[in-house]
Design an enzyme around this catalytic site. Structure first.
Site, PDB file in Angstrom:
ATOM      1  N   SER A 166       0.857  -1.192   0.000  1.00  0.00           N
ATOM      2  CA  SER A 166       0.000   0.000   0.000  1.00  0.00           C
ATOM      3  C   SER A 166       0.886   1.232   0.000  1.00  0.00           C
ATOM      4  O   SER A 166       2.015   1.197   0.522  1.00  0.00           O
ATOM      5  CB  SER A 166      -0.887   0.011   1.250  1.00  0.00           C
ATOM      6  OG  SER A 166      -1.506   1.272   1.432  1.00  0.00           O
ATOM      7  N   TYR A 179      -1.282  -0.236  10.424  1.00  0.00           N
ATOM      8  CA  TYR A 179      -1.425  -0.691   9.039  1.00  0.00           C
ATOM      9  C   TYR A 179      -0.218  -0.264   8.212  1.00  0.00           C
ATOM     10  O   TYR A 179       0.353  -1.068   7.467  1.00  0.00           O
ATOM     11  CB  TYR A 179      -2.705  -0.109   8.454  1.00  0.00           C
ATOM     12  CG  TYR A 179      -2.906  -0.368   6.983  1.00  0.00           C
ATOM     13  CD1 TYR A 179      -3.411  -1.582   6.532  1.00  0.00           C
ATOM     14  CD2 TYR A 179      -2.598   0.609   6.034  1.00  0.00           C
ATOM     15  CE1 TYR A 179      -3.595  -1.822   5.178  1.00  0.00           C
ATOM     16  CE2 TYR A 179      -2.778   0.379   4.682  1.00  0.00           C
ATOM     17  CZ  TYR A 179      -3.274  -0.841   4.260  1.00  0.00           C
ATOM     18  OH  TYR A 179      -3.456  -1.074   2.923  1.00  0.00           O
TER      19      TYR A 179
END
Length: 274
Positions: A166, A179
């Site tokens: 990501s 995350y």
């Protein structure tokens, strides 16, 4: 003149986290099948009552529905319920892949922890929530790459590993520290694996999506995201899951034969330097 991607016909791909109807994983599995791969696809085995309303209304049956899509394309599909953070589950997945399809050529590590209580200031995050995200996102990627990477080395015919990271792993952000740390770790694993496995003809890359229109955004306020997209994404829209899948198929193909160790942003121009 057209330049079709080559090198995937008759190959076997393993795609984790592929069961949701509106997901990157579903499109990864289907587009690899469309390019010629037979596919082993994994999911967590969500009970029907835990599925989003649109999946329930559509009669969506998680990885079994994706497997049906793949079979409709004329390719073989093997759906497997698997917890990628569990070493025994991963070993069994490898055994099933061998038994059902005889080989593996492409691994796509897409499984990721669902949005939860980890989203908040780091000093307020419970250790259990931190461990959950790292266990699935980072440990899961490691276990899969370890088991299937060894398989590729032993077969001696090269291969491709694609890790779904990501842009959060590059830019971080307030309230997304756990995350982001897990995805930064995935990028580091990608770099090391590429250096270690290159001698065996195995290429390892990561894709780093930005804001992508999947069911993972359903719990967020739509107007807030629209404002964010307009302010931060030069192309002016969220990405579509199939656009991530197209890049993965390219990385798995012969046309990417000299691409390894990369962490590509697919984000509509949000990160223009890294």
């Amino acid at each position: 003149m057209t330049y079709p991607l080559t090198g995937l016909d008759g190959k076997v791909a393993v795609v984790t986290g592929a069961g949701r109807m509106r997901s990157i994983g579903r499109h990864l599995a289907v587009e690899l099948a469309r390019a010629g791969c037979d596919v082993v696809l994994t999911g967590t085995g969500r009970a029907p009552e835990r599925r989003p309303a649109d999946e329930q209304e559509a009669g969506w049956n998680d990885i079994d529905s994706v497997a049906d899509e793949i079979r409709a394309l004329g390719r073989r599909a093997v759906p497997v319920v698997c917890d990628v953070s569990d070493a025994d589950h991963v070993d069994q997945l490898l055994a099933t892949t061998r038994a059902e399809l005889g080989r593996v050529d492409v691994l796509v590590n897409n499984a990721a922890a669902s949005r939860g209580n980890d989203r908040g200031p780091l000093i307020d995050v419970d250790v259990e929530d931190f461990d959950r995200v790292l266990r699935i996102n980072l440990r899961g990627t490691f276990l899969m790459a370890k088991a299937f990477g060894r398989e590729l080395v032993e077969r001696g015919e090269g291969g491709s590993i694609i890790n779904i990271s990501s842009i959060g792993g590059k830019q971080s952000g307030v309230g997304t520290g756990v995350y982001s740390a897990s995805k930064a770790g995935v990028q580091s694993l990608t770099s090391t694996l590429a250096k270690e496995l290159g001698q065996y003809g195995i290429r390892v890359n990561a894709l780093c999506p930005g804001v992508t229109a999947t069911s993972r955004l359903d719990d967020l306020d739509a107007s807030t995201w629209e404002t964010y997209v307009r302010a931060n994404i030069p192309l002016g829209r969220a990405g579509q899951p199939i656009e991530i899948a197209h890049a993965a198929v390219f990385l798995a193909s012969d046309q990417a034969a000299w691409v390894s160790g990369q962490c590509w942003n697919i984000d509509g121009g949000q990160l223009t330097i890294r």
